[in-house]
Design an enzyme around this catalytic site. Structure first.
Site, short mmCIF file in Angstrom:
data_model
loop_
_atom_site.label_atom_id
_atom_site.label_comp_id
_atom_site.label_asym_id
_atom_site.label_seq_id
_atom_site.Cartn_x
_atom_site.Cartn_y
_atom_site.Cartn_z
N SER A 13 54.77 60.09 24.93
CA SER A 13 55.32 59.03 24.00
C SER A 13 54.37 58.56 22.71
O SER A 13 54.36 59.42 21.72
CB SER A 13 55.19 57.63 24.95
OG SER A 13 56.06 56.63 24.19
N ASP A 62 58.48 55.63 17.77
CA ASP A 62 57.28 56.27 18.28
C ASP A 62 57.65 57.66 18.59
O ASP A 62 58.87 58.16 18.32
CB ASP A 62 56.70 55.35 19.55
CG ASP A 62 57.72 55.53 20.81
OD1 ASP A 62 59.01 55.75 20.72
OD2 ASP A 62 57.30 55.48 21.68
N ARG A 97 43.13 47.16 28.04
CA ARG A 97 43.91 46.67 26.93
C ARG A 97 43.71 45.12 26.68
O ARG A 97 43.80 44.46 27.39
CB ARG A 97 45.14 47.05 26.88
CG ARG A 97 45.67 48.54 27.13
CD ARG A 97 46.90 48.89 26.77
NE ARG A 97 47.16 50.18 27.11
CZ ARG A 97 46.94 51.40 26.04
NH1 ARG A 97 46.32 51.02 25.18
NH2 ARG A 97 47.01 52.52 26.21
#
Length: 546
Positions: free
Chosen positions: A67, A278, A509
């Site tokens: 990705s 993306d 994250r």
């Protein structure tokens, strides 16, 4: 059966042996790590996909992609019969099979077959697709060898966007009721519905039918060029980062979203409508420069509210009694949630990060809209909603304006790839709505103002040390971390921050928002430093990007 499994183990040991003791875990996006570490995983996932196909008596997909990650990485994920992510219970099976020792491969395969009551030898069909990374052809071959080692059949589609593979799997498993399981079927379905909705005039109001697109130097750029042939003059797309540079390097939806600036290769003019895909074309974000030359991002939250607002308008004007919901994650900007609740009057549901969670929750509504803030999302119409819309579109007893609106809804369903978030499909959906409203990006953006926000990531020795609750909005492990985060957040006006472990790599994250960009930056940085301290951070101490 024994001969088949013996041969499969032998081929795996000779051609695709597990060379490292490193644990590789099936996460939100499947397996994802350095490409050089994945050959044995790919082979074994080919085996597993064949087993899954035997169990479900349906086509299973295998997509080789990482990705938005940079090129040294690659990955693989399995696609279940209706285009959905692999069933959660099989994620553990995938992790176990990927990590067993070479000499234990046969016994593990036997266990999987026995525990899941799978009859080896049943017809198995696996669809394989891959992105444009240099490592992908070899890894795709490993998958193919794995499928064929247990006598499964493979259709190798070569380079595809991830959403295309989901689409093909769904088409085949619905006996082509959803469409034709090939690229021509995919492009024709999207383009014909888009052109029918657009009508005679490509422009409308402040909307102009030209778009500047960042293709992330990936498969999306290649497929957009083909899609343009089907679209004709209805949409003019100028493609940057079209394949002459490194995948996702200084470009792509993740770069634009996280760093909040245009791709390196693109020179924007004030008011110019631009978008980024993306690397595997399942994420989409829009952006522009305002009259002061300031960069303005329209991410997944903005897309969700635009689409939900238009759908609610169409449902109301069609006279149909359908309930609609919008599914978000903790990454959704606080201003978007307030706008959805108070202005649109649409129900909001919050779930953990990951498409499988959003997709599953969206199924609870007649019309379920879901978008992650990163730009990954779609719209799902329930069978009941589909039948009602189809019937209303041809019901001569209804007022003509209601029938016309129902026809628009019916066409809109064909623009949308309901199987998974699809950047090309979503781009056509956004362009359809903007054209219908006659809006420029500035008019779309004016619906509500995002709170300034910042994302960061912290490298840690083991991401599993972070455990969360409340749809990942609060940490329960390690002890004391959430108390520290709460204390930091309390110092900032309109502050909100949370931390969650990555689904694919050993990083944590961090998301933060506040009343100003400087405060959002400082909040994110302070939380990142605390995580580095309390969650066994490794490598460089977190710092804000320049």
């Amino acid at each position: 059966m024994a001969d088949i499994l013996n041969n499969s183990q032998q081929l795996g040991a000779e051609k695709y042996p597990r060379k490292s003791e490193k644990l590789i875990q099936y996460g939100t996006s499947g397996f994802r790590t350095k490409a050089e570490e994945l050959a044995h995983v790919m082979y074994r996932m080919g085996v597993l996909a064949a087993f899954r196909s035997m169990q479900k008596n349906a086509v299973i997909g295998v997509m080789i992609t990482a990705s938005h990650n940079d090129e040294p990485d690659n990955g693989v994920k399995l696609v279940d019969p209706h285009g959905e992510m692999l069933e959660a219970s099989w994620e553990g099976i995938a992790t176990k099979l990927a990590n067993v020792k070479n000499e234990e491969l046969k016994s593990t395969m036997c266990d999987i077959l026995e525990e899941n009551k799978i009859e080896l030898g049943k017809n198995a069909m696996v669809y394989v697709g891959r992105d444009t990374r240099p490592s992908s052809p070899y890894l795709a071959q490993a998958v193919i060898d794995g499928v064929e080692s247990v006598q499964g059949c493979v259709t190798d589609f070569g380079i595809l966007s991830t959403p295309q593979l989901h689409f093909f799997v769904t088409c085949q498993n619905t006996n082509k009721a959803y469409g034709e399981p090939n690229e021509e079927g995919y492009f024709k379905k999207l383009a014909s519905a888009f052109k029918a909705l657009r009508g005679e005039s490509a422009d409308n109001g402040q909307y102009q039918h030209s778009l500047t697109l960042d293709g992330a130097n990936g498969v999306g750029a290649l497929k957009m060029k083909i899609l343009q042939e089907y679209l004709g003059n209805s949409l003019e797309v100028s493609i940057f980062s079209s394949g002459d540079g490194k995948l996702n390097y200084q470009c792509g939806a993740d770069y634009v979203k996280v760093l909040q600036k245009p791709p390196h290769s693109m020179q924007l003019e004030v008011g110019q409508r631009a978008a980024s895909l993306d690397g595997d074309a399942d994420r989409l974000v829009y952006f522009y420069l305002d009259t002061q030359g300031k960069f303005k991002l329209l991410d997944g939250d903005k897309i969700a509210t635009l689409v939900a607002g238009y759908l609610k308008k169409l449902v109301k004007e069609s006279g149909l009694n359908l309930n609609m919901g919008l599914v978000q994650t903790a990454y959704a900007n606080g201003s978007s949630t307030e706008y959805i609740n108070n202005t649109l009057g649409v129900e909001v549901a919050c779930v953990p990060t990951g498409v499988k969670y959003l997709h599953h929750r969206a199924l609870d509504f007649d019309i379920g809209v879901y978008f992650e803030a990163n730009g990954h999302g779609t719209v799902i119409f329930s069978p009941t909603a589909t039948d009602m819309i189809k019937k209303a579109a041809s019901d001569e007893t209804l007022p003509s304006d209601q029938v016309a609106t129902a026809k628009r809804l019916f066409l809109l369903m064909d623009v949308i790839n309901q199987t998974v978030g699809d950047a090309l499909s979503d781009l056509l959906l956004v362009e359809t709505v903007l054209h219908a409203f006659g809006w420029s990006l500035a008019e779309w953006d004016a619906a509500y103002t995002d709170l300034p926000n910042r994302q960061m990531k912290v490298s840690v020795a083991d991401r599993n040390v972070i455990q969360t609750t409340d749809a990942e909005r609060r940490c329960v492990e390690p002890p004391g971390l959430q108390t520290e985060i709460d204390s930091i957040v309390a110092k900032f006006n309109k502050g909100r921050s949370f931390a969650r472990p990555s689904g694919t790599e050993d990083v944590v994250r961090v998301y933060a928002e506040a009343d100003t960009q400087a405060n959002a930056d400082q909040l994110a940085h302070q939380v990142a430093l605390k995580i580095y301290e309390l969650a066994n951070g490794v490598g460089t101490v977190p710092s804000l990007p320049n």
